[in-house]
Motif scaffolding. Sequence first.
Motif, PDB file in Angstrom:
ATOM      1  N   THR A 279       1.696 -14.420  -6.022  1.00  0.00           N
ATOM      2  CA  THR A 279       1.687 -13.484  -5.688  1.00  0.00           C
ATOM      3  C   THR A 279       3.305 -12.876  -6.143  1.00  0.00           C
ATOM      4  O   THR A 279       4.035 -13.217  -5.063  1.00  0.00           O
ATOM      5  N   SER A 280       3.709 -12.222  -6.614  1.00  0.00           N
ATOM      6  CA  SER A 280       5.312 -11.505  -7.319  1.00  0.00           C
ATOM      7  C   SER A 280       5.545 -10.341  -6.018  1.00  0.00           C
ATOM      8  O   SER A 280       3.987  -9.135  -5.611  1.00  0.00           O
ATOM      9  N   LYS A 281       6.093 -10.371  -4.631  1.00  0.00           N
ATOM     10  CA  LYS A 281       6.159  -9.885  -3.466  1.00  0.00           C
ATOM     11  C   LYS A 281       6.417  -7.828  -4.160  1.00  0.00           C
ATOM     12  O   LYS A 281       5.687  -7.298  -3.398  1.00  0.00           O
ATOM     13  N   ALA A 282       7.359  -8.098  -4.986  1.00  0.00           N
ATOM     14  CA  ALA A 282       7.580  -6.836  -4.956  1.00  0.00           C
ATOM     15  C   ALA A 282       7.425  -6.294  -6.056  1.00  0.00           C
ATOM     16  O   ALA A 282       6.930  -4.854  -5.535  1.00  0.00           O
ATOM     17  N   ILE A 283       6.024  -6.898  -6.501  1.00  0.00           N
ATOM     18  CA  ILE A 283       4.977  -5.898  -7.277  1.00  0.00           C
ATOM     19  C   ILE A 283       4.031  -5.403  -6.619  1.00  0.00           C
ATOM     20  O   ILE A 283       3.405  -4.212  -6.300  1.00  0.00           O
ATOM     21  N   ALA A 284       3.415  -6.368  -5.673  1.00  0.00           N
ATOM     22  CA  ALA A 284       2.655  -6.381  -4.440  1.00  0.00           C
ATOM     23  C   ALA A 284       3.029  -5.049  -3.657  1.00  0.00           C
ATOM     24  O   ALA A 284       2.453  -3.628  -3.059  1.00  0.00           O
ATOM     25  N   LYS A 285       4.376  -4.738  -3.282  1.00  0.00           N
ATOM     26  CA  LYS A 285       4.807  -3.388  -1.942  1.00  0.00           C
ATOM     27  C   LYS A 285       5.033  -2.498  -3.656  1.00  0.00           C
ATOM     28  O   LYS A 285       4.771  -1.302  -2.505  1.00  0.00           O
TER      29      LYS A 285
ATOM     30  N   SER B  79     -12.238   1.608  -7.372  1.00  0.00           N
ATOM     31  CA  SER B  79     -13.093   1.311  -8.501  1.00  0.00           C
ATOM     32  C   SER B  79     -12.396  -0.047  -9.742  1.00  0.00           C
ATOM     33  O   SER B  79     -12.821  -0.123 -10.407  1.00  0.00           O
ATOM     34  N   GLY B  80     -11.038  -0.338  -8.846  1.00  0.00           N
ATOM     35  CA  GLY B  80     -10.412  -1.287  -9.381  1.00  0.00           C
ATOM     36  C   GLY B  80      -8.731  -0.877 -11.043  1.00  0.00           C
ATOM     37  O   GLY B  80      -8.450  -2.160 -11.429  1.00  0.00           O
ATOM     38  N   LYS B  81      -9.074   0.465 -10.471  1.00  0.00           N
ATOM     39  CA  LYS B  81      -7.455   0.899 -11.534  1.00  0.00           C
ATOM     40  C   LYS B  81      -5.747   0.684 -10.340  1.00  0.00           C
ATOM     41  O   LYS B  81      -6.317   0.488  -9.296  1.00  0.00           O
ATOM     42  N   PHE B  82      -4.602  -0.118 -11.033  1.00  0.00           N
ATOM     43  CA  PHE B  82      -3.801   0.329 -10.187  1.00  0.00           C
ATOM     44  C   PHE B  82      -3.182   1.794 -10.161  1.00  0.00           C
ATOM     45  O   PHE B  82      -3.204   2.759 -10.880  1.00  0.00           O
ATOM     46  N   LEU B  83      -2.701   2.416  -8.833  1.00  0.00           N
ATOM     47  CA  LEU B  83      -1.700   2.905  -8.967  1.00  0.00           C
ATOM     48  C   LEU B  83      -0.681   2.980  -8.551  1.00  0.00           C
ATOM     49  O   LEU B  83      -0.243   1.656  -7.703  1.00  0.00           O
ATOM     50  N   ARG B  84       0.133   3.632  -8.375  1.00  0.00           N
ATOM     51  CA  ARG B  84       1.765   3.647  -8.592  1.00  0.00           C
ATOM     52  C   ARG B  84       1.922   4.620  -7.857  1.00  0.00           C
ATOM     53  O   ARG B  84       1.938   5.941  -7.632  1.00  0.00           O
ATOM     54  N   HIS B  85       3.206   4.774  -7.627  1.00  0.00           N
ATOM     55  CA  HIS B  85       4.363   6.498  -6.840  1.00  0.00           C
ATOM     56  C   HIS B  85       4.991   7.029  -7.518  1.00  0.00           C
ATOM     57  O   HIS B  85       5.017   5.927  -8.461  1.00  0.00           O
ATOM     58  N   LYS B  86       5.481   7.864  -7.712  1.00  0.00           N
ATOM     59  CA  LYS B  86       5.706   8.541  -9.368  1.00  0.00           C
ATOM     60  C   LYS B  86       7.659   8.369  -8.199  1.00  0.00           C
ATOM     61  O   LYS B  86       7.684   8.496  -7.740  1.00  0.00           O
ATOM     62  N   ALA B  87       8.663   8.107  -9.332  1.00  0.00           N
ATOM     63  CA  ALA B  87       9.729   8.516  -9.615  1.00  0.00           C
ATOM     64  C   ALA B  87      10.477   9.757  -8.698  1.00  0.00           C
ATOM     65  O   ALA B  87       9.535  10.528  -9.219  1.00  0.00           O
ATOM     66  N   SER B  88      11.634   9.488  -8.501  1.00  0.00           N
ATOM     67  CA  SER B  88      12.325  10.329  -8.376  1.00  0.00           C
ATOM     68  C   SER B  88      12.267  11.663  -6.917  1.00  0.00           C
ATOM     69  O   SER B  88      12.584  12.509  -6.465  1.00  0.00           O
ATOM     70  N   LYS B  89      11.640  10.721  -6.280  1.00  0.00           N
ATOM     71  CA  LYS B  89      11.437  11.460  -4.376  1.00  0.00           C
ATOM     72  C   LYS B  89      12.093  10.908  -3.462  1.00  0.00           C
ATOM     73  O   LYS B  89      12.253  10.840  -2.224  1.00  0.00           O
ATOM     74  N   SER B  90      13.691   9.917  -4.375  1.00  0.00           N
ATOM     75  CA  SER B  90      14.019   8.515  -3.140  1.00  0.00           C
ATOM     76  C   SER B  90      15.391  10.260  -2.552  1.00  0.00           C
ATOM     77  O   SER B  90      16.165   9.945  -1.104  1.00  0.00           O
ATOM     78  N   HIS B  91      15.858  10.635  -3.157  1.00  0.00           N
ATOM     79  CA  HIS B  91      17.720  11.385  -2.663  1.00  0.00           C
ATOM     80  C   HIS B  91      17.047  11.993  -3.112  1.00  0.00           C
ATOM     81  O   HIS B  91      16.480  12.829  -4.763  1.00  0.00           O
ATOM     82  N   LEU B  92      18.023  13.148  -3.324  1.00  0.00           N
ATOM     83  CA  LEU B  92      18.805  14.172  -5.047  1.00  0.00           C
ATOM     84  C   LEU B  92      16.712  15.538  -4.099  1.00  0.00           C
ATOM     85  O   LEU B  92      17.648  15.672  -5.345  1.00  0.00           O
TER      86      LEU B  92
ATOM     87  N   ILE C 230      -1.169  -9.826 -13.845  1.00  0.00           N
ATOM     88  CA  ILE C 230      -0.445 -11.231 -14.179  1.00  0.00           C
ATOM     89  C   ILE C 230       0.167 -11.560 -12.938  1.00  0.00           C
ATOM     90  O   ILE C 230      -0.577 -13.011 -11.882  1.00  0.00           O
ATOM     91  N   ASN C 231       0.787 -11.065 -12.186  1.00  0.00           N
ATOM     92  CA  ASN C 231       1.926 -11.099 -11.033  1.00  0.00           C
ATOM     93  C   ASN C 231       1.285 -10.714  -9.279  1.00  0.00           C
ATOM     94  O   ASN C 231       1.363 -11.295  -8.579  1.00  0.00           O
ATOM     95  N   LEU C 232       0.442 -10.231  -9.456  1.00  0.00           N
ATOM     96  CA  LEU C 232      -0.933  -9.992  -8.608  1.00  0.00           C
ATOM     97  C   LEU C 232      -2.183 -10.764  -9.017  1.00  0.00           C
ATOM     98  O   LEU C 232      -3.064 -10.009  -9.008  1.00  0.00           O
ATOM     99  N   PRO C 233      -2.003 -12.151  -9.621  1.00  0.00           N
ATOM    100  CA  PRO C 233      -3.461 -12.579  -9.041  1.00  0.00           C
ATOM    101  C   PRO C 233      -4.707 -12.135  -7.892  1.00  0.00           C
ATOM    102  O   PRO C 233      -6.120 -12.647  -8.743  1.00  0.00           O
TER     103      PRO C 233
END
Length: 65
Positions: free
Chosen positions: A6-12, A19-32, A60-63
């Motif tokens: 498993t790619s640990k960078a992608i797992a984080k 329902s089996g869909k992949f979720l992600r966080h949106k960008a531009s929330k870290s600073h400024l 592929i990276n999260l088997p």
Amino acid sequence: MPKLKTSKAIAKRFKVSSSGKFLRHKASKSHLLQKKSSKQRRYLSSTCQVDSRDIKNISINLPYL
């Protein structure tokens, strides 16, 4: 056949919904964040689905998810 790693960078960065869909966080929330409106900061805090063109690379990276 050997175990797949498993790619640990992608797992984080990605989660799988119930329902089996992949979720992600949106960008531009870290600073400024001072110059961004509270409405925009609230919108950036929510999660969204991964685009269908990227699902193959993530799965592929999260088997084992």
